[in-house]
Design a protein around this motif. Structure first.
Motif, PDB file in Angstrom:
ATOM      1  N   GLN A  56       0.850  -1.186   0.000  1.00  0.00           N
ATOM      2  CA  GLN A  56       0.000   0.000   0.000  1.00  0.00           C
ATOM      3  C   GLN A  56       0.889   1.239   0.000  1.00  0.00           C
ATOM      4  N   VAL A  57       0.376   2.308  -0.560  1.00  0.00           N
ATOM      5  CA  VAL A  57       1.163   3.541  -0.676  1.00  0.00           C
ATOM      6  C   VAL A  57       1.072   4.284   0.649  1.00  0.00           C
ATOM      7  N   LYS A  58       2.171   4.299   1.382  1.00  0.00           N
ATOM      8  CA  LYS A  58       2.190   4.888   2.722  1.00  0.00           C
ATOM      9  C   LYS A  58       2.491   6.381   2.690  1.00  0.00           C
ATOM     10  N   SER A  59       3.362   6.824   1.748  1.00  0.00           N
ATOM     11  CA  SER A  59       3.756   8.232   1.698  1.00  0.00           C
ATOM     12  C   SER A  59       4.088   8.617   0.258  1.00  0.00           C
ATOM     13  N   LEU A  60       3.810   9.871  -0.098  1.00  0.00           N
ATOM     14  CA  LEU A  60       4.064  10.396  -1.436  1.00  0.00           C
ATOM     15  C   LEU A  60       4.723  11.762  -1.340  1.00  0.00           C
ATOM     16  N   VAL A  61       5.628  12.058  -2.292  1.00  0.00           N
ATOM     17  CA  VAL A  61       6.223  13.387  -2.366  1.00  0.00           C
ATOM     18  C   VAL A  61       6.654  13.643  -3.804  1.00  0.00           C
ATOM     19  N   TYR A  62       6.477  14.882  -4.262  1.00  0.00           N
ATOM     20  CA  TYR A  62       6.733  15.232  -5.665  1.00  0.00           C
ATOM     21  C   TYR A  62       7.907  16.207  -5.753  1.00  0.00           C
ATOM     22  N   TYR A  63       8.798  15.937  -6.723  1.00  0.00           N
ATOM     23  CA  TYR A  63       9.959  16.799  -6.962  1.00  0.00           C
ATOM     24  C   TYR A  63       9.779  17.443  -8.332  1.00  0.00           C
ATOM     25  N   ASP A  64       9.417  18.720  -8.330  1.00  0.00           N
ATOM     26  CA  ASP A  64       9.014  19.404  -9.561  1.00  0.00           C
ATOM     27  C   ASP A  64      10.179  19.599 -10.534  1.00  0.00           C
ATOM     28  N   LYS A  65      11.382  19.741 -10.014  1.00  0.00           N
ATOM     29  CA  LYS A  65      12.530  20.065 -10.863  1.00  0.00           C
ATOM     30  C   LYS A  65      12.717  19.056 -11.991  1.00  0.00           C
ATOM     31  N   PHE A  66      12.539  17.766 -11.677  1.00  0.00           N
ATOM     32  CA  PHE A  66      12.699  16.713 -12.688  1.00  0.00           C
ATOM     33  C   PHE A  66      11.402  15.945 -12.943  1.00  0.00           C
ATOM     34  N   LYS A  67      10.286  16.439 -12.389  1.00  0.00           N
ATOM     35  CA  LYS A  67       8.986  15.771 -12.533  1.00  0.00           C
ATOM     36  C   LYS A  67       9.048  14.336 -11.992  1.00  0.00           C
ATOM     37  N   TRP A  68       9.656  14.203 -10.815  1.00  0.00           N
ATOM     38  CA  TRP A  68       9.763  12.894 -10.184  1.00  0.00           C
ATOM     39  C   TRP A  68       8.707  12.774  -9.082  1.00  0.00           C
ATOM     40  N   LEU A  69       8.194  11.577  -8.934  1.00  0.00           N
ATOM     41  CA  LEU A  69       7.298  11.263  -7.823  1.00  0.00           C
ATOM     42  C   LEU A  69       7.911  10.104  -7.041  1.00  0.00           C
ATOM     43  N   PHE A  70       8.057  10.317  -5.734  1.00  0.00           N
ATOM     44  CA  PHE A  70       8.580   9.270  -4.864  1.00  0.00           C
ATOM     45  C   PHE A  70       7.439   8.711  -4.014  1.00  0.00           C
ATOM     46  N   SER A  71       7.418   7.402  -3.886  1.00  0.00           N
ATOM     47  CA  SER A  71       6.396   6.768  -3.058  1.00  0.00           C
ATOM     48  C   SER A  71       7.043   5.713  -2.179  1.00  0.00           C
TER      49      SER A  71
END
Length: 475
Positions: free
Chosen positions: A205-220
């Motif tokens: 299950q997806v516990k945490s999300l964060v977005y990095y706009d500089k390179f359009k990356w999404l970390f989960s």
């Protein structure tokens, strides 16, 4: 409407049943009723109210999408017709009972609820005059009092059924209105947001999300030990990052660094450089487990499981605030001059530079806090309530609105594009719009349980317990 629900003779909807004998039950429509009412009552041509009421319940449970207003009106007319016909029959039966002259019937007849048995007694004591269209008696002894009691009970029984039928009709109309409003709200969904795309993480299950706009990356991150890195331009998984030995609890991006924490009491600082590589900068072992991270000025703060609010400078904890009660949620206002702390006992504490305030807000754990605009705070708790707080001139807060529309624990509240988003344990996502007060704009119930939520400008990232991530864009 389904042809199987129509009378083959009259092409009308079935409204009840005619019991021919103990073995045959024949469904009938409204146009069958007049012909039945002209028959000989002793042949048991009557309607089964209980099954007619059951039919109403079946229509209701089948869903109102296929039953429009005109069908409900037709159904109401049918019920009214049924009512008038049955009252006509009751009047005839009353006359028959009043005029029966025979030896005193046995007590078992008076106590009987079997229509066949009663019909047989009528057959033995009465006859129907076809020309005058009324019943005639066979002998000359009246027992009005005992039969009037039966008539009175029958009248009350029919009145109860008529009232029940009218209640069913009103309920159907009410649900149709609600369905119409729900459909209208669903149509308005496209005016407030649109679904961009969906990612499948193939994790628990997806516990945490964060977005990095500089390179359009999404970390989960989920309850595994890996962090997944997605490229949103290609919608592809780039790589999996490993640095923890146990389940990851939360993620945060501050400037060009990714911060991750896990229940093994580890905190990892990752470099996000221009080459598109993600590398470990520092790994720290903390004295307690970190439950949540938030940005605080140019650094970050953490909620720890030992009731501590810790403030960090790069890789060092520079100060701690010890709380007496377990902290369950936290948020900062836009200039970081205020910190709202939600506690497990339903209390909110507002920390400022010079003075602190205590808000006795909810009856249970506060799981969601969000500052909106400059002077408002929104809170949501396990008491299923959302509260809107306004800052007063003295710095204290006053609750100006309480919303009771959720039916389960509230887990997340976020503010995006002028809208509020709230989620609960019933897999319901509600979107709220401000119009003098906060009002529900629409409700989304087709998604799984929301386990994480992240906002970037007008983009909302939703993580679910089925390992999927949905990206929404608000207008």
């Amino acid at each position: 409407m389904n042809q199987s629900n129509q009378c083959p003779t009259h092409k009308e909807s079935f409204v009840g049943y005619n019991i021919e004998n103990s073995d045959i039950v024949r469904p009938i429509c409204s146009r069958c009723i007049p012909s039945l009412s002209k028959g000989y009552f002793g042949e048991q041509r009557y309607l089964n109210f209980e099954q007619a009421t059951l039919l109403l319940d079946q229509l209701k449970s089948a869903g109102l999408k296929q039953y429009k207003s005109e069908i409900l009106e037709q159904f109401e007319q049918t019920i009214n017709q049924l009512t008038s016909q049955l009252k006509f029959l009751l009047d005839q039966i009353s006359v028959v009972f009043d005029l029966i002259i025979q030896s005193d019937p046995q007590q078992e007849f008076l106590d009987s609820k079997d229509p066949k048995f009663i019909a047989q007694v009528l057959h033995d004591n009465c006859q129907y005059d076809i020309h005058q269209q009324k019943y005639k008696i066979k002998s000359q002894n009246a027992i009005h009092i005992r039969f009037n009691k039966i008539i009175s009970k029958s009248q009350n029984h029919m009145n109860d059924f008529f009232e029940s039928i009218n209640s069913q009709i009103n309920s159907l109309k009410k649900e149709e209105i609600e369905l119409s409003q729900s459909t209208s709200n669903h149509n308005n969904n496209h005016k407030s947001y649109r679904e961009l795309f969906k990612l499948n993480t193939k994790i628990l299950q997806v516990k945490s999300l964060v977005y990095y706009d500089k390179f359009k990356w999404l970390f989960s991150a989920d309850q595994d030990i890996k962090i997944l890195q997605f490229d949103l331009k290609t919608k592809q998984l780039i790589q999996e990052l490993s640095a923890h030995s146990d389940r990851i609890s939360t993620l945060l991006i501050v400037n060009d660094t990714l911060i991750s924490t896990a229940i093994d009491k580890s905190l990892v600082i990752w470099n996000l450089d221009n080459a598109g590589k993600v590398e470990i900068k520092t790994k720290i072992n903390t004295k307690s487990m970190i439950l949540q991270l938030i940005r605080y000025k140019d650094q970050f703060a953490s909620i720890n499981d030992d009731k501590v609010l810790a403030f960090w400078n790069d890789t060092k904890c520079i100060s701690e605030l010890k709380n007496k009660i377990e902290i369950t949620s936290i948020d900062c206002n836009h200039d970081y001059s205020q910190i709202a702390i939600g506690q497990i006992d339903g209390i909110i504490r507002i920390r400022k530079e010079k003075i602190n305030f205590k808000l006795e807000s909810h009856f249970d754990c506060i799981k969601a806090l969000k500052f909106i605009n400059e002077s408002y705070l929104v809170s949501g708790g396990w008491d299923k309530q959302i509260k809107i707080w306004m800052e007063l001139k003295n710095g204290d807060y006053n609750c100006i609105q309480t919303i009771y529309d959720h039916n389960s624990y509230i887990n997340f509240i976020q503010y995006v594009g002028g809208y509020l988003i709230s989620t609960d344990d019933d897999k319901i996502i509600k979107i709220w719009q401000f119009d003098k007060t906060w009002k529900e704009l629409t409700q989304i119930g087709r998604y799984p349980l929301v386990t994480s939520i992240h906002i970037y400008q007008r983009i909302c990232f939703l993580g679910f317990n089925d390992s999927s991530i949905q990206i929404l864009q608000f207008n």
